[in-house]
Write an enzyme that holds these catalytic residues in place. Sequence first.
Site, PDB file in Angstrom:
ATOM      1  N   GLU A 120       0.824  -1.214   0.000  1.00 42.08           N
ATOM      2  CA  GLU A 120       0.000   0.000   0.000  1.00 42.08           C
ATOM      3  C   GLU A 120       0.860   1.267   0.000  1.00 42.08           C
ATOM      4  OE1 GLU A 120      -4.212  -1.121   1.817  1.00 42.08           O
ATOM      5  OE2 GLU A 120      -2.696  -1.018   3.383  1.00 42.08           O
ATOM      6  N   CYS A 135       3.464   8.463   1.168  1.00 47.42           N
ATOM      7  CA  CYS A 135       3.981   7.496   2.141  1.00 47.42           C
ATOM      8  C   CYS A 135       4.172   6.169   1.411  1.00 47.42           C
ATOM      9  CB  CYS A 135       2.979   7.375   3.281  1.00 47.42           C
ATOM     10  SG  CYS A 135       3.450   6.167   4.510  1.00 47.42           S
ATOM     11  N   CYS A 142       6.393  -7.308   7.200  1.00 47.17           N
ATOM     12  CA  CYS A 142       7.527  -6.804   7.998  1.00 47.17           C
ATOM     13  C   CYS A 142       8.030  -7.941   8.865  1.00 47.17           C
ATOM     14  CB  CYS A 142       7.057  -5.632   8.871  1.00 47.17           C
ATOM     15  SG  CYS A 142       8.398  -4.769   9.711  1.00 47.17           S
ATOM     16  N   CYS A 146       5.938  -5.065  15.881  1.00 47.39           N
ATOM     17  CA  CYS A 146       5.598  -4.067  16.893  1.00 47.39           C
ATOM     18  C   CYS A 146       4.135  -4.286  17.275  1.00 47.39           C
ATOM     19  CB  CYS A 146       5.849  -2.661  16.360  1.00 47.39           C
ATOM     20  SG  CYS A 146       7.561  -2.447  15.826  1.00 47.39           S
ATOM     21  N   CYS A 373      -1.269   6.003   9.938  1.00 43.54           N
ATOM     22  CA  CYS A 373      -0.031   5.337  10.366  1.00 43.54           C
ATOM     23  C   CYS A 373      -0.342   4.006  11.027  1.00 43.54           C
ATOM     24  CB  CYS A 373       0.678   6.148  11.447  1.00 43.54           C
ATOM     25  SG  CYS A 373       1.270   7.700  10.903  1.00 43.54           S
TER      26      CYS A 373
HETATM   27  N1  SAH Z   1       9.031   0.321   9.966  1.00 40.52           N
HETATM   28  C1  SAH Z   1       9.266   1.707  10.069  1.00 40.52           C
HETATM   29  C2  SAH Z   1       8.405   2.549   9.150  1.00 40.52           C
HETATM   30  C3  SAH Z   1       6.966   2.158   8.997  1.00 40.52           C
HETATM   31  S1  SAH Z   1       5.897   2.422  10.380  1.00 40.52           S
HETATM   32  C4  SAH Z   1       9.088   2.152  11.501  1.00 40.52           C
HETATM   33  O1  SAH Z   1       8.604   1.372  12.319  1.00 40.52           O
HETATM   34  O2  SAH Z   1       9.483   3.278  11.803  1.00 40.52           O
HETATM   35  C5  SAH Z   1       5.656   4.194  10.366  1.00 40.52           C
HETATM   36  C6  SAH Z   1       5.247   4.760  11.732  1.00 40.52           C
HETATM   37  O3  SAH Z   1       3.915   4.395  12.090  1.00 40.52           O
HETATM   38  C7  SAH Z   1       6.143   4.254  12.855  1.00 40.52           C
HETATM   39  O4  SAH Z   1       6.521   5.283  13.716  1.00 40.52           O
HETATM   40  C8  SAH Z   1       5.211   3.309  13.534  1.00 40.52           C
HETATM   41  O5  SAH Z   1       5.619   3.057  14.833  1.00 40.52           O
HETATM   42  C9  SAH Z   1       3.899   4.033  13.450  1.00 40.52           C
HETATM   43  N2  SAH Z   1       2.743   3.170  13.757  1.00 40.52           N
HETATM   44  C10 SAH Z   1       2.668   1.839  13.622  1.00 40.52           C
HETATM   45  N3  SAH Z   1       1.442   1.395  14.021  1.00 40.52           N
HETATM   46  C11 SAH Z   1       0.752   2.475  14.409  1.00 40.52           C
HETATM   47  C12 SAH Z   1      -0.594   2.672  14.891  1.00 40.52           C
HETATM   48  N4  SAH Z   1      -1.429   1.661  15.008  1.00 40.52           N
HETATM   49  N5  SAH Z   1      -0.985   3.919  15.201  1.00 40.52           N
HETATM   50  C13 SAH Z   1      -0.143   4.964  15.017  1.00 40.52           C
HETATM   51  N6  SAH Z   1       1.118   4.847  14.535  1.00 40.52           N
HETATM   52  C14 SAH Z   1       1.575   3.618  14.245  1.00 40.52           C
HETATM   53 FE1  SF4 Z   2       7.379  -3.095  11.022  1.00 40.18          FE
HETATM   54 FE2  SF4 Z   2       7.203  -2.172  13.527  1.00 40.18          FE
HETATM   55 FE3  SF4 Z   2       7.429  -0.428  11.493  1.00 40.18          FE
HETATM   56 FE4  SF4 Z   2       5.176  -1.853  11.839  1.00 40.18          FE
HETATM   57  S1  SF4 Z   2       6.011  -0.290  13.207  1.00 40.18           S
HETATM   58  S2  SF4 Z   2       6.251  -1.517   9.915  1.00 40.18           S
HETATM   59  S3  SF4 Z   2       5.981  -3.807  12.616  1.00 40.18           S
HETATM   60  S4  SF4 Z   2       8.962  -1.969  12.164  1.00 40.18           S
END
Ligand code: SAH
Ligand code: SF4
Length: 395
Positions: A120, A135, A142, A146, A373
């Site tokens: 996406e 974005c 992944c 997280c 996000c």
């Molecule tokens: N993998 C990278 C980039 C993609 S995630 C990273 O983790 O930084 C982009 C951002 O969205 C990250 O800061 C991530 O922690 C945040 N994010 C992930 N899940 C989220 C959610 N459910 N609500 C708000 N932000 C979220």
């Molecule tokens: Fe991967 Fe964590 Fe970034 Fe989600 S927030 S894309 S699980 S590194």
Amino acid sequence: MNALLTDAERTRILAKSALFNPPPPQLPDGRRELVGLERDELIQELAAIGEKPFRAKQLWHWIYHQGVTDFSAMSSIARPLQQRLAERFVIGRPDVATVQTSTDETRKWLFRFRDGQEAETVYIPDRHADRGAVCISSQVGCTLSCRFCHTGTQTLVRNLGAAEIVGQFMAARDAYAEWPSPRGETPRLLSTIVLMGMGEPLYNYDNVARAMRIVMDGEGIGLSRRRITLSTSGVVPMMDRCGEELGVNLAVSLHAVRDDLRDEIVPLNRKYPIAELIAACRRYPGASNARRITFEYVMLRGVNDSEAEAQELVRLIAGIPAKVNLIPFNPWPGSSYLPSTRESLERFAAIVQDAGFASPIRMPRGQDILAACGQLRTDSRRDAARGRPAAGEPV
Ligand code: SAH
Ligand code: SF4
């Protein structure tokens, strides 16, 4: 981590991530995809069919400045050569599987690549100006998981190739008729790239770096590195390399100020704990007051949003040219957290602000179409027949 260990770790990460590389950018009929080749590679491809380097310059202009996908539209190239090129090469775009536009104008594409895998991409228009951010995803799924992230519930299917990464941006530009590329500092709607979509960009460094070098090339798309932000969950050994080689803005997904909590919600912390992560931020090349590191902090109700945690956060990042982006948690089907209350968000923001760091609260965009996000996820699965190694652990 000492320098030797870092080198070894970096080599290991790059080798492991290569196992998840995409299929070669080639059609079943043998035609080669030109998008995603760097300039010198384009020169070589053309040399192989007896063409001089200036042809690469012409092609580059047509592909990345004019945005054409059809050789017959390249008016500076004579027809016989256009035909020869079309027999051997293709200038592609990912297919649009679906596109949705939110009530707030945010647009989300589900792109399908040649092997059927999907990722996406989201366009987030600025609410106050005629521009916005694209974005981009760097992986299908992944390896990290997280706890608050929807992408993290999907195992890594594969890395996206350079053509697929640049292709997301080019296809988004097609949709807004944004060709030819704007010149200098007068960007159009799609004026910045944030590598914040699906996947961990620093676990697909080679492809991401190649794609970013292509979009930064001044004779093509020409985005300056200041207009690109790469977000990482904290792959410490690759952060220096990213700063030295690409010099793009860095965003770091911090989300917790104590190792016990970060171990739980950002499991990569078990490998690269907070102290190492912050040290890598302190030495990130090019960070300055004009180019701050962004610390992203998802605000989870009752989990990481106390005043004490805000105080600990400002202590941790003291002296780093930084801003703190507070992200209200965006729920997704099956998620187990709640967003922080407005009061805790504001209290937290005020503490960070009083310590001298900008602390914008990131307003959720495109929530109605699951484009905010952390809400991105596809149904793509790994093809077991391909015999790729098992995912599910950090590479
Ligand atoms: N993998 C990278 C980039 C993609 S995630 C990273 O983790 O930084 C982009 C951002 O969205 C990250 O800061 C991530 O922690 C945040 N994010 C992930 N899940 C989220 C959610 N459910 N609500 C708000 N932000 C979220
Ligand atoms: Fe991967 Fe964590 Fe970034 Fe989600 S927030 S894309 S699980 S590194």
